[in-house]
Design an enzyme around this catalytic site. Structure first.
Site, PDB file in Angstrom:
ATOM      1  CE  LYS A  38      -0.162  -0.180   5.018  1.00 30.84           C
ATOM      2  NZ  LYS A  38      -0.806  -0.839   6.156  1.00 30.84           N
ATOM      3  CE1 TYR A 267      10.441  33.186   2.755  1.00 29.75           C
ATOM      4  CE2 TYR A 267      10.692  30.792   2.636  1.00 29.75           C
ATOM      5  CZ  TYR A 267      10.403  32.012   2.030  1.00 29.75           C
ATOM      6  OH  TYR A 267      10.070  32.047   0.703  1.00 29.75           O
TER       7      TYR A 267
HETATM    8  C1  LIG Z   1      -0.069  -1.680   6.938  1.00 33.67           C
HETATM    9  C2  LIG Z   1      -0.590  -2.933   7.444  1.00 33.67           C
HETATM   10  C3  LIG Z   1       0.270  -4.004   7.757  1.00 33.67           C
HETATM   11  C4  LIG Z   1       1.773  -3.887   7.737  1.00 33.67           C
HETATM   12  O1  LIG Z   1       2.231  -3.210   8.899  1.00 33.67           O
HETATM   13  P1  LIG Z   1       3.803  -2.964   9.154  1.00 33.67           P
HETATM   14  O2  LIG Z   1       3.871  -2.399  10.519  1.00 33.67           O
HETATM   15  O3  LIG Z   1       4.249  -1.984   8.109  1.00 33.67           O
HETATM   16  O4  LIG Z   1       4.467  -4.275   9.001  1.00 33.67           O
HETATM   17  C5  LIG Z   1      -0.323  -5.205   8.104  1.00 33.67           C
HETATM   18  N1  LIG Z   1      -1.681  -5.341   8.170  1.00 33.67           N
HETATM   19  C6  LIG Z   1      -2.523  -4.328   7.898  1.00 33.67           C
HETATM   20  C7  LIG Z   1      -3.991  -4.534   7.993  1.00 33.67           C
HETATM   21  C8  LIG Z   1      -2.011  -3.086   7.547  1.00 33.67           C
HETATM   22  O5  LIG Z   1      -2.845  -2.078   7.300  1.00 33.67           O
END
Ligand SMILES: *Cc1c(COP(=O)(O)O)cnc(C)c1O
Length: 374
Positions: A38, A267
């Site tokens: 993602k 700034y």
């Molecule tokens: C993002 C996510 C993960 C992965 O989490 P990490 O801490 O990056 O390993 C696993 N399960 C779900 C449902 C997530 O949204």
């Protein structure tokens, strides 16, 4: 025509492969690995990351939204793709059309999927999300039997899995993780033998810190990209098998100049020089995901040495102090994230300066710059 920016994100695919192999080897043999890609692969490029991980034998991928899953399909990825954040009612058909795996966390999602599947003349497996202590998405543990029963009422649906998520598994000693897992394991017991679906709860923290929670599948994200969820550089003194950061970020010095003591920089003049100072101006700023919170706090690498940021980070420019570094010229490389010589700046270090976590640093930098792969 793509004209290169001064600022470049480099993605080290060898490091990614190596991290995946380490994580696979730390995962119980009976559990499969779902790679979280993602947020455009946490800023590393979802499609490129998924394709390389597929070559490493990863067969399952996870995204937040339907549009990401479709982008993976359109890039030619044939593997199973979980959509974690549900869908709008009128998007249910896309799960059939693109063979996507839905996660349902509310009753509203169930019927549209059943109707879409029926219309397509197919059966679709859904993963039921339980909230075991994250306080975010999902059914309470005591309601989930009813939900599974509801899913089974539709001939076009079947429960393919039970999913939950840890809120504190980055902490090796978290009691909450154990409580959460106890609630999850209780659900498995309640469903008993006839349930053929899979159980999965472990994120990177669960994978690395709580091997008893691997169940049928683990879902690592941040660890694939070379970082530990607790923000510490290594883990439990395991010096072999350490994960390697995948992303680096470089720019080129735009201007070098020398200013007298008492000169205000950037700034608001939040920094005033205390001596004759050599300043390098870098063409990078918060527009490039280089947070303004790094003002007067962050450091960059020039000629293998650390140069501190002076004054505020601007939209497109940042000033660093190179008084102690000899022979720096305009056009020289500055490393904002990654290695130069024997020095390294990690996303955890940047995160500490900006009071955030590596996840955000990687997304901000990775998703706002041109990426190259090697
Ligand atoms: C993002 C996510 C993960 C992965 O989490 P990490 O801490 O990056 O390993 C696993 N399960 C779900 C449902 C997530 O949204």
């Amino acid at each position: 025509m793509t004209v290169p920016s001064y600022n470049q994100v480099q993605i080290d695919l060898k490091a990614l492969r190596n991290n995946f192999r380490i994580l696979r080897s730390r995962t119980k043999p009976q559990a499969s690995v779902l790679a979280m890609v993602k947020a455009d692969g946490y800023g590393h490029g979802m499609v490129q990351i998924a394709k390389v991980l597929r070559e490493e034998g990863c067969a399952i991928f996870g995204v937040a939204e339907v549009r990401e899953a479709i982008a993976l399909r359109e890039a030619g990825l044939k593997n199973e793709i979980y959509v974690m954040l549900g869908f709008e009612t009128n998007q249910a058909e896309l799960f059939l059309q693109y063979k996507l795996t839905p996660v349902v966390f509310g009753l509203r999602g169930i019927e549209p999927l059943a109707l879409a599947a029926e219309k397509a003349g197919k059966k679709i497996g859904v993963h039921v999300k339980i909230d075991t202590g994250m306080g975010r998405l999902g059914f309470p543990p005591d309601a989930f039997e009813e939900v599974v029963a509801k899913v089974k009422q539709y001939p076009s649906l079947y429960p393919a899995g039970i999913i939950s998520h840890f809120s504190q598994s980055d902490d090796l000693f978290s009691e909450q993780t154990l409580e959460s897992y106890t609630a999850f394991a209780g659900c498995r017991e309640k469903l008993g033998k006839p349930f053929l679906g899979i159980f999965h709860i472990a994120n990177s923290g669960g994978l690395l810190n709580f091997p008893q929670t691997h169940d049928d599948m683990v879902r690592p994200g941040i660890s694939l990209y070379g970082y530990y969820p607790d923000g510490l550089p290594g883990h439990k003194g395991s010096s072999e098998n350490n994960l390697t950061p995948v992303m680096s970020f470089t720019t080129k010095i735009l201007q070098v100049k020398e200013v007298p003591a008492g000169t205000g920089i950037s700034y608001g003049h939040t920094y005033i020089t205390t001596r004759r100072t050599r300043i390098a101006t870098l063409p990078v700023g918060y527009e490039d995901g280089y947070s303004r919170l790094l003002s007067n706090k962050g450091e960059v690498l020039i000629d293998g040495q650390r140069a501190p940021i002076r004054g505020r980070v601007c939209m497109n420019l940042t000033m660093v102090d190179i008084t102690g570094i000899k022979g720096v010229k305009e056009g020289d490389e500055a490393v904002l994230l990654g290695r130069q010589g024997s020095e390294i700046i990690t996303a955890d270090e940047i995160a500490a300066w900006a009071e955030t976590i590596s996840y955000e640093v990687l997304c901000m930098i990775g998703n706002n710059n041109q990426r190259t792969y090697r």
